[in-house]
Write a protein that holds these residues in place. Sequence first.
Motif, PDB file in Angstrom:
ATOM      1  N   UNK A 138       0.795  -1.216   0.000  1.00  0.00           N
ATOM      2  CA  UNK A 138       0.000   0.000   0.000  1.00  0.00           C
ATOM      3  C   UNK A 138       0.833   1.275   0.000  1.00  0.00           C
ATOM      4  N   UNK A 139       2.141   1.160   0.223  1.00  0.00           N
ATOM      5  CA  UNK A 139       3.025   2.328   0.187  1.00  0.00           C
ATOM      6  C   UNK A 139       3.194   2.772  -1.267  1.00  0.00           C
ATOM      7  N   UNK A 140       3.199   4.073  -1.484  1.00  0.00           N
ATOM      8  CA  UNK A 140       3.426   4.635  -2.814  1.00  0.00           C
ATOM      9  C   UNK A 140       4.900   4.442  -3.169  1.00  0.00           C
ATOM     10  N   UNK A 141       5.159   3.598  -4.174  1.00  0.00           N
ATOM     11  CA  UNK A 141       6.523   3.312  -4.636  1.00  0.00           C
ATOM     12  C   UNK A 141       6.597   3.739  -6.098  1.00  0.00           C
ATOM     13  N   UNK A 142       7.468   4.695  -6.377  1.00  0.00           N
ATOM     14  CA  UNK A 142       7.541   5.276  -7.724  1.00  0.00           C
ATOM     15  C   UNK A 142       8.953   5.163  -8.280  1.00  0.00           C
ATOM     16  N   UNK A 143       9.064   4.673  -9.511  1.00  0.00           N
ATOM     17  CA  UNK A 143      10.347   4.586 -10.201  1.00  0.00           C
ATOM     18  C   UNK A 143      10.509   5.821 -11.088  1.00  0.00           C
ATOM     19  N   UNK A 144      11.723   6.373 -11.121  1.00  0.00           N
ATOM     20  CA  UNK A 144      12.033   7.563 -11.923  1.00  0.00           C
ATOM     21  C   UNK A 144      12.712   7.105 -13.202  1.00  0.00           C
ATOM     22  N   UNK A 145      12.104   7.465 -14.341  1.00  0.00           N
ATOM     23  CA  UNK A 145      12.579   6.997 -15.642  1.00  0.00           C
ATOM     24  C   UNK A 145      12.488   8.087 -16.701  1.00  0.00           C
ATOM     25  N   UNK A 146      13.030   7.802 -17.861  1.00  0.00           N
ATOM     26  CA  UNK A 146      12.760   8.588 -19.055  1.00  0.00           C
ATOM     27  C   UNK A 146      11.499   8.021 -19.698  1.00  0.00           C
TER      28      UNK A 146
END
Length: 193
Positions: free
Chosen positions: A155-163
């Motif tokens: 439930x934790x917001x996990x975001x990957x940073x990409x192009x």
Amino acid sequence: MEHIEAAKLALRDQLLTARGQLPVAELAARSRVIADLLLATDEVRRAATVAAYVSVGREPGTGILLDALLAAGKRVILPLLQPDNDLDWAPYAGPESLTRAGRGLLEPAGEPLGPDAIGTADVVIVPGLAVGSTGVRMGRGGGSYDRALGRVPVGTFVCVVLNESEVLADVPAAPHDRPVTAAVTEERLVRFG
């Protein structure tokens, strides 16, 4: 399993080559957009603690984001790469608090909090090389983040940073690969089911 690893290796090579061709000025402009998109999310606005990382080389930039999180009063924790490729965590106190570590990484000089500290974050921002439409993230192959994400509560917001070009229909996946809930690029923030 060998065919999955071979497919990952080939895709990693392709993606790293493309990243290497991006002009530095373009990376800087993209980092501002990425920071703005993340700071606008409800999850980041409400977060008390954000686990993030310091971008290196041709990765989409996180410096602007890290400083904006601090300015917004967030507690920011950053990874410390351990000899076994696991991640410990330490508080971020601004760019001057970073030291050069192994593999060319920049790490916080603060007191280590332990590998489980990532589980205390309200938001987790991770690096990657690609993500598929179901949120399966592909990293550089060391397994550090897959291990760390196993400590993050559901439930934790996990975001990957990409192009943007790294948001794909599908990526090769192994059973140990941990999905993310979102990806942010220089064009948008996309959420996964």
